[in-house]
Design a protein around this motif. Sequence first.
Motif, PDB file in Angstrom:
ATOM      1  N   ASN A  80       0.844  -1.201   0.000  1.00  0.00           N
ATOM      2  CA  ASN A  80       0.000   0.000   0.000  1.00  0.00           C
ATOM      3  C   ASN A  80       0.874   1.243   0.000  1.00  0.00           C
ATOM      4  OD1 ASN A  80      -1.852  -2.141   1.578  1.00  0.00           O
ATOM      5  ND2 ASN A  80      -3.159  -0.639   0.546  1.00  0.00           N
ATOM      6  N   ALA A  81       0.391   2.280  -0.652  1.00  0.00           N
ATOM      7  CA  ALA A  81       1.164   3.519  -0.757  1.00  0.00           C
ATOM      8  C   ALA A  81       1.038   4.345   0.512  1.00  0.00           C
ATOM      9  CB  ALA A  81       0.667   4.341  -1.942  1.00  0.00           C
ATOM     10  N   PRO A  82       2.132   4.823   1.058  1.00  0.00           N
ATOM     11  CA  PRO A  82       2.057   5.794   2.153  1.00  0.00           C
ATOM     12  C   PRO A  82       1.493   7.116   1.630  1.00  0.00           C
ATOM     13  CG  PRO A  82       4.267   4.818   1.975  1.00  0.00           C
ATOM     14  CD  PRO A  82       3.525   4.467   0.721  1.00  0.00           C
ATOM     15  N   LEU A  83       0.787   7.831   2.471  1.00  0.00           N
ATOM     16  CA  LEU A  83       0.210   9.107   2.045  1.00  0.00           C
ATOM     17  C   LEU A  83       1.276  10.155   1.762  1.00  0.00           C
ATOM     18  CD1 LEU A  83      -2.882   9.357   4.414  1.00  0.00           C
ATOM     19  CD2 LEU A  83      -2.899   8.975   1.941  1.00  0.00           C
ATOM     20  N   ASP A  84       2.477   9.950   2.279  1.00  0.00           N
ATOM     21  CA  ASP A  84       3.548  10.914   2.047  1.00  0.00           C
ATOM     22  C   ASP A  84       4.491  10.479   0.929  1.00  0.00           C
ATOM     23  OD1 ASP A  84       4.765   8.805   3.307  1.00  0.00           O
ATOM     24  OD2 ASP A  84       5.715  10.003   4.890  1.00  0.00           O
ATOM     25  N   HIS A  85       4.053   9.507   0.102  1.00  0.00           N
ATOM     26  CA  HIS A  85       4.892   9.058  -1.021  1.00  0.00           C
ATOM     27  C   HIS A  85       4.760  10.087  -2.140  1.00  0.00           C
ATOM     28  CE1 HIS A  85       6.164   6.578  -4.492  1.00  0.00           C
ATOM     29  NE2 HIS A  85       6.934   5.975  -3.606  1.00  0.00           N
ATOM     30  N   GLU A  86       5.776  10.901  -2.326  1.00  0.00           N
ATOM     31  CA  GLU A  86       5.683  12.082  -3.180  1.00  0.00           C
ATOM     32  C   GLU A  86       5.392  11.741  -4.635  1.00  0.00           C
ATOM     33  OE1 GLU A  86       8.272  16.121  -4.243  1.00  0.00           O
ATOM     34  OE2 GLU A  86       9.073  14.599  -2.859  1.00  0.00           O
ATOM     35  N   ASP A  87       6.099  10.757  -5.195  1.00  0.00           N
ATOM     36  CA  ASP A  87       5.909  10.444  -6.611  1.00  0.00           C
ATOM     37  C   ASP A  87       4.478   9.993  -6.901  1.00  0.00           C
ATOM     38  OD1 ASP A  87       8.488  11.112  -7.200  1.00  0.00           O
ATOM     39  OD2 ASP A  87       9.244   9.054  -7.251  1.00  0.00           O
ATOM     40  N   SER A  88       3.954   9.083  -6.078  1.00  0.00           N
ATOM     41  CA  SER A  88       2.601   8.579  -6.337  1.00  0.00           C
ATOM     42  C   SER A  88       1.559   9.670  -6.141  1.00  0.00           C
ATOM     43  CB  SER A  88       2.287   7.381  -5.434  1.00  0.00           C
ATOM     44  OG  SER A  88       2.219   7.763  -4.076  1.00  0.00           O
ATOM     45  N   ASN A  98     -16.363  18.359 -14.406  1.00  0.00           N
ATOM     46  CA  ASN A  98     -16.234  19.694 -13.832  1.00  0.00           C
ATOM     47  C   ASN A  98     -17.480  20.568 -13.953  1.00  0.00           C
ATOM     48  OD1 ASN A  98     -16.187  20.579 -16.514  1.00  0.00           O
ATOM     49  ND2 ASN A  98     -13.972  20.934 -16.539  1.00  0.00           N
ATOM     50  N   ARG A  99     -18.556  20.048 -14.532  1.00  0.00           N
ATOM     51  CA  ARG A  99     -19.816  20.780 -14.520  1.00  0.00           C
ATOM     52  C   ARG A  99     -20.620  20.477 -13.260  1.00  0.00           C
ATOM     53  NH1 ARG A  99     -22.856  20.393 -20.202  1.00  0.00           N
ATOM     54  NH2 ARG A  99     -24.203  21.903 -19.130  1.00  0.00           N
ATOM     55  N   ALA A 100     -20.107  19.613 -12.420  1.00  0.00           N
ATOM     56  CA  ALA A 100     -20.779  19.299 -11.146  1.00  0.00           C
ATOM     57  C   ALA A 100     -20.708  20.483 -10.199  1.00  0.00           C
ATOM     58  CB  ALA A 100     -20.136  18.074 -10.505  1.00  0.00           C
ATOM     59  N   SER A 101     -21.687  20.579  -9.331  1.00  0.00           N
ATOM     60  CA  SER A 101     -21.658  21.633  -8.318  1.00  0.00           C
ATOM     61  C   SER A 101     -20.616  21.332  -7.248  1.00  0.00           C
ATOM     62  CB  SER A 101     -23.040  21.797  -7.677  1.00  0.00           C
ATOM     63  OG  SER A 101     -23.575  20.546  -7.281  1.00  0.00           O
ATOM     64  N   GLU A 102     -20.343  20.044  -7.018  1.00  0.00           N
ATOM     65  CA  GLU A 102     -19.316  19.646  -6.057  1.00  0.00           C
ATOM     66  C   GLU A 102     -18.555  18.455  -6.621  1.00  0.00           C
ATOM     67  OE1 GLU A 102     -20.569  19.058  -2.029  1.00  0.00           O
ATOM     68  OE2 GLU A 102     -22.141  20.586  -2.142  1.00  0.00           O
ATOM     69  N   ILE A 103     -17.238  18.478  -6.501  1.00  0.00           N
ATOM     70  CA  ILE A 103     -16.391  17.337  -6.849  1.00  0.00           C
ATOM     71  C   ILE A 103     -15.507  17.022  -5.647  1.00  0.00           C
ATOM     72  CG2 ILE A 103     -14.755  16.351  -8.481  1.00  0.00           C
ATOM     73  CD1 ILE A 103     -15.462  18.521 -10.450  1.00  0.00           C
ATOM     74  N   TRP A 104     -15.555  15.777  -5.212  1.00  0.00           N
ATOM     75  CA  TRP A 104     -14.759  15.321  -4.072  1.00  0.00           C
ATOM     76  C   TRP A 104     -13.851  14.181  -4.531  1.00  0.00           C
ATOM     77  CZ3 TRP A 104     -15.750  17.068   1.140  1.00  0.00           C
ATOM     78  CH2 TRP A 104     -16.823  17.959   1.255  1.00  0.00           C
ATOM     79  N   VAL A 105     -12.553  14.338  -4.353  1.00  0.00           N
ATOM     80  CA  VAL A 105     -11.577  13.306  -4.732  1.00  0.00           C
ATOM     81  C   VAL A 105     -10.653  13.063  -3.542  1.00  0.00           C
ATOM     82  CG1 VAL A 105      -9.832  12.566  -6.382  1.00  0.00           C
ATOM     83  CG2 VAL A 105     -11.646  14.146  -7.118  1.00  0.00           C
ATOM     84  N   PRO A 106     -10.825  11.965  -2.830  1.00  0.00           N
ATOM     85  CA  PRO A 106     -10.012  11.735  -1.633  1.00  0.00           C
ATOM     86  C   PRO A 106      -8.622  11.203  -1.939  1.00  0.00           C
ATOM     87  CG  PRO A 106     -11.494   9.895  -1.953  1.00  0.00           C
ATOM     88  CD  PRO A 106     -11.820  10.902  -3.036  1.00  0.00           C
ATOM     89  N   ARG A 107      -7.693  11.515  -1.075  1.00  0.00           N
ATOM     90  CA  ARG A 107      -6.421  10.804  -1.043  1.00  0.00           C
ATOM     91  C   ARG A 107      -6.628   9.537  -0.220  1.00  0.00           C
ATOM     92  NH1 ARG A 107      -2.546  14.199   1.912  1.00  0.00           N
ATOM     93  NH2 ARG A 107      -0.945  12.825   1.031  1.00  0.00           N
ATOM     94  N   TYR A 108      -5.957   8.465  -0.609  1.00  0.00           N
ATOM     95  CA  TYR A 108      -6.116   7.223   0.141  1.00  0.00           C
ATOM     96  C   TYR A 108      -4.880   6.362  -0.028  1.00  0.00           C
ATOM     97  CZ  TYR A 108      -7.376   4.883  -4.322  1.00  0.00           C
ATOM     98  OH  TYR A 108      -7.377   4.371  -5.597  1.00  0.00           O
ATOM     99  N   ARG A 109      -4.727   5.404   0.862  1.00  0.00           N
ATOM    100  CA  ARG A 109      -3.555   4.536   0.848  1.00  0.00           C
ATOM    101  C   ARG A 109      -3.819   3.379  -0.126  1.00  0.00           C
ATOM    102  NH1 ARG A 109      -3.102   4.089   7.297  1.00  0.00           N
ATOM    103  NH2 ARG A 109      -5.354   3.942   6.935  1.00  0.00           N
TER     104      ARG A 109
END
Length: 393
Positions: free
Chosen positions: A122-130, A146-157
């Motif tokens: 699993n990728a660490p959240l602080d892995h800069e390249d990924s 991008n025509r959505a009123s809200e876009i949510w994109v989480p960071r995850y391991r």
Amino acid sequence: MPLPWRTTLRKFLYIVAFLIVLAIAVLLVLRLYADELTQMALVPDVEFTEQDALADNAYQDPAMWFSRPGKGVNDPARWQPAFSEELSTRAAPEEPEDAQDTPRFAVFFIHPTSFLDNDAWNAPLDHEDSQNRARLMVRGMASAFNRASEIWVPRYRQATYGAFLTDAPEAGRALDAAYADIEQAFDFFIDSVPEDTPIVLAGHSQGGYHVVRLLTERLKGTPLMERVAVAYPVGMPISIETDLPALGLPACATAQQAGCVASWASFAEPAEPGQYLRLYNETPGIDGQSRTDTPIVCVNPLTGSLNGSADAERNLGTLVPDGDLANGELIAGAVPARCDPDTGILLIGDPPDLGQYVLPGNNYHVYDIPLFWRNLQQDVVNRVRAWQQARPS
């Protein structure tokens, strides 16, 4: 006694002949054992390490999101590429007259695999390249919404790329760990979005895998499913027989349908989807039954219909990236698309020049969304409108 220059020339020819034979041998080995070599390079050979659970309030932190309301001009999912009038084979489509009347909807987008290392599952959240690669992927893929009123994109391991190339138990545990982060982020997303707002689930590759799990494990059988205008688990093969019934949503049969699932996997021709189909056939369906040779969901992004076919004139804009993927431009009329009835893959004709990330077998997996960027931008709005029309209250 041979002259020195002839001796030198003969040695040179020997070397050239050896290199040609070596090159042929290497190509032959790569062709015959490409799957095995890929696994050796990308599948981790280390033990799986259990991750600590994120704090209960982890996703309250804006830094845990690549995109979310409030990010402003630095939000990669809000990028709008320009059209290339010079390269487009047809006139660029004008902005719809009713663009100002776009319905309100919220998108939860899960980015694809950007962690390629084989020294961790699993990728660490602080892995800069990924993280940098993921941000570029959000810019090139989530921006189609991008025509959505809200876009949510989480960071995850996320699970590493090699987890999709093996049936080792560690691979399943890595995907479970990644999904735990996604589910936690989704719960925060739902708590943050107004209850009367329709939602769109979207993801590519590993992101599509997690979309499928959200549908089956988090939404199916709950009132939340009624709010799903459409789900796009792009790049993940979905069996019509063993997977689709478990999702709780049908495949999108027409462009005017809402509350459905749209997915595709892009290959240029001549297509060689051997590894893709092998992995599909070897993986059991959601219902636990064999998926071998069962039909795959293929919703044509140019027509919005199941098993459709369309020529390049129907393509409103392919996003062609520049060399470092940091920018790009839309080209109208660049790529056709037709669902192959025998394999369920989406065929896009002659290989387009989109960059260096085409996978073996003419697999355009990395470009599944950019190939049809503008069509997808309109498709999601049409399906949200259809969802609203079915619920006039």
